[in-house]
Design a protein around this motif. Structure first.
Motif, PDB file in Angstrom:
ATOM      1  N   TYR A  49       2.989 -10.011  12.978  1.00 45.90           N
ATOM      2  CA  TYR A  49       3.954 -10.342  14.031  1.00 45.90           C
ATOM      3  C   TYR A  49       5.205  -9.463  13.968  1.00 45.90           C
ATOM      4  O   TYR A  49       5.967  -9.422  14.932  1.00 45.90           O
ATOM      5  CB  TYR A  49       4.323 -11.821  13.941  1.00 45.90           C
ATOM      6  N   PHE A  52       3.525  -6.832  16.439  1.00 45.08           N
ATOM      7  CA  PHE A  52       2.977  -7.278  17.717  1.00 45.08           C
ATOM      8  C   PHE A  52       3.320  -8.749  17.945  1.00 45.08           C
ATOM      9  O   PHE A  52       3.131  -9.573  17.052  1.00 45.08           O
ATOM     10  CB  PHE A  52       1.459  -7.102  17.750  1.00 45.08           C
ATOM     11  N   ALA A  53       3.797  -9.040  19.145  1.00 42.37           N
ATOM     12  CA  ALA A  53       4.212 -10.411  19.453  1.00 42.37           C
ATOM     13  C   ALA A  53       3.034 -11.362  19.593  1.00 42.37           C
ATOM     14  O   ALA A  53       3.185 -12.567  19.409  1.00 42.37           O
ATOM     15  CB  ALA A  53       5.046 -10.432  20.734  1.00 42.37           C
ATOM     16  N   GLY A  54       1.851 -10.839  19.907  1.00 45.82           N
ATOM     17  CA  GLY A  54       0.702 -11.708  20.098  1.00 45.82           C
ATOM     18  C   GLY A  54      -0.528 -10.927  20.500  1.00 45.82           C
ATOM     19  O   GLY A  54      -0.547  -9.688  20.471  1.00 45.82           O
ATOM     20  N   GLN A  57      -0.319  -8.158  23.399  1.00 41.47           N
ATOM     21  CA  GLN A  57       0.207  -6.857  23.002  1.00 41.47           C
ATOM     22  C   GLN A  57      -0.808  -6.079  22.172  1.00 41.47           C
ATOM     23  O   GLN A  57      -0.920  -4.852  22.288  1.00 41.47           O
ATOM     24  CB  GLN A  57       1.504  -7.020  22.215  1.00 41.47           C
TER      25      GLN A  57
END
Length: 201
Positions: A49, A52-54, A57
């Motif tokens: 995280y 990458f936010a989730g 992404q």
């Protein structure tokens, strides 16, 4: 605390994207969870995280990686010298590289499906096709000039009209090869050649 270099960050991002691509290829986009990607990467949740936010992404990063590799192959083939390959040969090069890199090409179909119902995903996917078009346009214009004998302005106009068709034929290949058990790639590219490679006599 030691300073994290940009090279280290890029290496870590590549490690995460590799893990996501493996998960998406085996389980599909919808069935893959962030927990799956974390486990596959061998990293902590915080490490994932932090980059990458989730999953969205990560999906975008996977798509950018795949298409970026295809564009490198595309550029190398165009600039290697000799007679410029016809559009059907270039499309086949791109699709061959795609299928060799992805275990299940249907992953791309799933991502496009997400883009239909998810505005955020659609917003992320759109620029990728713009980047691809920017690479293909000069090639198609050059081919039209050299092989079809068009003047520069006419060659550029032809290329602009053909780019969405070229992209559509690539998407058609991906969808049919993912959904049709008896899909015949050779026949498909013979059809592409009949559509795009013809030159005035």
């Amino acid at each position: 605390m030691p300073k994290v270099t940009e090279q280290h960050r890029e290496k870590r991002r590549d490690q995460i994207v590799d893990a996501a691509l493996r998960c998406f290829s085996v389980k599909g986009f919808q069935r893959t969870s962030m927990a799956d990607i974390i486990a596959e990467s061998g990293l902590s949740a915080g490490a994932i995280y932090g980059h990458f936010a989730g999953k969205q992404q990560l999906a975008l990063a996977v798509a950018q990686r795949i298409l970026g590799n295809r564009m490198l192959e595309f550029g190398e083939r165009v600039h290697e010298g000799g007679e410029l390959p016809p559009p059907s040969a270039m499309l086949r090069l791109m699709m061959s590289g795609l299928t060799s890199e992805i275990h299940d090409i249907g992953v791309l179909v799933q991502l496009w499906g997400e883009g239909v119902t998810d505005p955020e995903m659609s917003h992320m996917i759109g620029p990728i096709f713009g980047d691809v078009s920017a690479v293909m346009g000069p090639y198609l214009a050059r081919w039209a000039s050299e092989r079809r004998g068009l003047a520069p302005d006419a060659a550029e106009a032809w290329a602009r009209d053909i780019i969405p068709v070229f992209l559509g034929l690539g998407q058609g290949y991906i969808i049919q090869s993912a959904l049709l058990p008896d899909f015949d790639a050779d026949r498909y590219f013979r059809g592409v050649a009949a559509l795009l490679d013809a030159v005035p006599t």
